[in-house]
Design a protein around this motif. Structure first.
Motif, PDB file in Angstrom:
ATOM      1  N   ALA A   1      52.486  40.712  54.112  1.00  0.00           N
ATOM      2  CA  ALA A   1      51.931  41.796  54.896  1.00  0.00           C
ATOM      3  C   ALA A   1      51.376  42.819  53.931  1.00  0.00           C
ATOM      4  CB  ALA A   1      53.010  42.414  55.770  1.00  0.00           C
ATOM      5  N   GLU A   2      50.316  43.423  54.342  1.00  0.00           N
ATOM      6  CA  GLU A   2      49.689  44.400  53.466  1.00  0.00           C
ATOM      7  C   GLU A   2      49.241  45.598  54.279  1.00  0.00           C
ATOM      8  OE1 GLU A   2      45.950  44.541  50.397  1.00  0.00           O
ATOM      9  OE2 GLU A   2      46.970  42.644  50.721  1.00  0.00           O
ATOM     10  N   TYR A   3      49.479  46.803  53.721  1.00  0.00           N
ATOM     11  CA  TYR A   3      49.071  48.039  54.360  1.00  0.00           C
ATOM     12  C   TYR A   3      48.306  48.861  53.338  1.00  0.00           C
ATOM     13  CZ  TYR A   3      49.226  52.682  56.380  1.00  0.00           C
ATOM     14  OH  TYR A   3      48.878  53.904  56.870  1.00  0.00           O
ATOM     15  N   SER A   4      47.159  49.408  53.781  1.00  0.00           N
ATOM     16  CA  SER A   4      46.375  50.229  52.867  1.00  0.00           C
ATOM     17  C   SER A   4      45.795  51.401  53.646  1.00  0.00           C
ATOM     18  CB  SER A   4      45.252  49.405  52.250  1.00  0.00           C
ATOM     19  OG  SER A   4      44.460  50.226  51.428  1.00  0.00           O
ATOM     20  N   ASP A   5      46.173  52.612  53.239  1.00  0.00           N
ATOM     21  CA  ASP A   5      45.644  53.824  53.857  1.00  0.00           C
ATOM     22  C   ASP A   5      45.569  54.863  52.757  1.00  0.00           C
ATOM     23  OD1 ASP A   5      45.471  56.437  55.053  1.00  0.00           O
ATOM     24  OD2 ASP A   5      46.001  55.502  56.955  1.00  0.00           O
ATOM     25  N   GLY A   6      44.395  55.349  52.514  1.00  0.00           N
ATOM     26  CA  GLY A   6      44.188  56.262  51.401  1.00  0.00           C
ATOM     27  C   GLY A   6      45.053  57.496  51.416  1.00  0.00           C
ATOM     28  N   ALA A   7      45.414  58.030  52.600  1.00  0.00           N
ATOM     29  CA  ALA A   7      46.159  59.275  52.665  1.00  0.00           C
ATOM     30  C   ALA A   7      47.621  59.112  52.266  1.00  0.00           C
ATOM     31  CB  ALA A   7      46.081  59.850  54.077  1.00  0.00           C
ATOM     32  N   ILE A   8      48.248  57.963  52.568  1.00  0.00           N
ATOM     33  CA  ILE A   8      49.669  57.816  52.236  1.00  0.00           C
ATOM     34  C   ILE A   8      49.940  56.661  51.287  1.00  0.00           C
ATOM     35  CG2 ILE A   8      50.462  58.882  54.384  1.00  0.00           C
ATOM     36  CD1 ILE A   8      51.076  56.076  55.439  1.00  0.00           C
ATOM     37  N   GLY A   9      48.926  56.083  50.746  1.00  0.00           N
ATOM     38  CA  GLY A   9      49.138  55.035  49.764  1.00  0.00           C
ATOM     39  C   GLY A   9      48.931  53.646  50.342  1.00  0.00           C
ATOM     40  N   ALA A  10      49.517  52.681  49.631  1.00  0.00           N
ATOM     41  CA  ALA A  10      49.350  51.286  50.019  1.00  0.00           C
ATOM     42  C   ALA A  10      50.646  50.540  49.754  1.00  0.00           C
ATOM     43  CB  ALA A  10      48.209  50.658  49.218  1.00  0.00           C
ATOM     44  N   ALA A  11      50.822  49.428  50.443  1.00  0.00           N
ATOM     45  CA  ALA A  11      52.011  48.602  50.236  1.00  0.00           C
ATOM     46  C   ALA A  11      51.640  47.157  50.483  1.00  0.00           C
ATOM     47  CB  ALA A  11      53.126  49.017  51.180  1.00  0.00           C
ATOM     48  N   LYS A  12      52.316  46.271  49.743  1.00  0.00           N
ATOM     49  CA  LYS A  12      52.097  44.848  49.916  1.00  0.00           C
ATOM     50  C   LYS A  12      53.449  44.166  49.780  1.00  0.00           C
ATOM     51  CE  LYS A  12      49.454  40.963  48.182  1.00  0.00           C
ATOM     52  NZ  LYS A  12      48.439  40.505  47.227  1.00  0.00           N
ATOM     53  N   VAL A  13      53.781  43.310  50.766  1.00  0.00           N
ATOM     54  CA  VAL A  13      55.053  42.593  50.763  1.00  0.00           C
ATOM     55  C   VAL A  13      54.761  41.118  50.909  1.00  0.00           C
ATOM     56  CG1 VAL A  13      57.241  42.256  51.967  1.00  0.00           C
ATOM     57  CG2 VAL A  13      56.246  44.548  51.813  1.00  0.00           C
TER      58      VAL A  13
END
Length: 166
Positions: A1-13
């Motif tokens: 799963a991957e999350y990317s949003d410039g305001a709060i950062g990004a994460a990848k699992v």
């Protein structure tokens, strides 16, 4: 799963192993129910309609099962159901409509609330509910301890003919 949003950062699992159906320990949850005084507890399985043949339904019923001798032309009996002591006969009509004939031990609390018309059926008083176009109807009546209904894609006249033919 991957999350990317410039305001709060990004994460990848990345998951390499997943075990499903492991269950939850009983000590994690407690289930308490406070049933009100006088409430009837009904199991869901008891509400499931059981499909039967006419002969099986007649044997299962606690009353003499009636079947219509008169139905609209082309009407076909498609199912007989038993549900909580009531027997429901389901019919299909050639135009795609349908209707039911139901009977069982009478329960005075199970009455529809709507505009109603009092009618005579099988020598007793009944109640007829029809839609404004006259194409759907519910006819209900009681004979002693038994209730009956005819309902579906019928005219008022057709419902009364079916009821009288039982």
């Amino acid at each position: 799963a991957e999350y990317s949003d410039g305001a709060i950062g990004a994460a990848k699992v990345t998951v390499t192993q997943l075990e499903l159906g492991q269950g939850i320990p009983d000590d994690k949850f407690t289930f308490e129910i406070d049933i009100p005084e006088g409430a009837e507890v009904v199991n869901l399985a008891d509400l499931q309609a059981q499909s039967l043949s006419l002969e099986e339904a007649a044997s299962a019923a606690d009353f003499a099962l009636l079947t219509p001798a008169e139905t609209p032309e082309g009407a076909t009996l498609v199912d007989v159901l038993e549900m909580r002591g009531s027997i429901i006969q389901r019919f299909n009509l050639p135009d795609g409509g349908s209707f039911t004939v139901a009977q069982g031990i009478a329960d005075e609390t199970a009455r529809p609330s709507s505009e109603e018309k009092s009618v005579q059926v099988r020598g007793t008083s009944g109640t007829l509910f029809a839609d404004k176009d006259g194409g759907r109807v519910l006819l209900v009546w009681s004979e002693g301890d038994l209730f009956y209904s005819v309902a579906g894609d019928l005219s008022s006249d057709q419902a009364l003919v079916i009821a009288e033919s039982l």
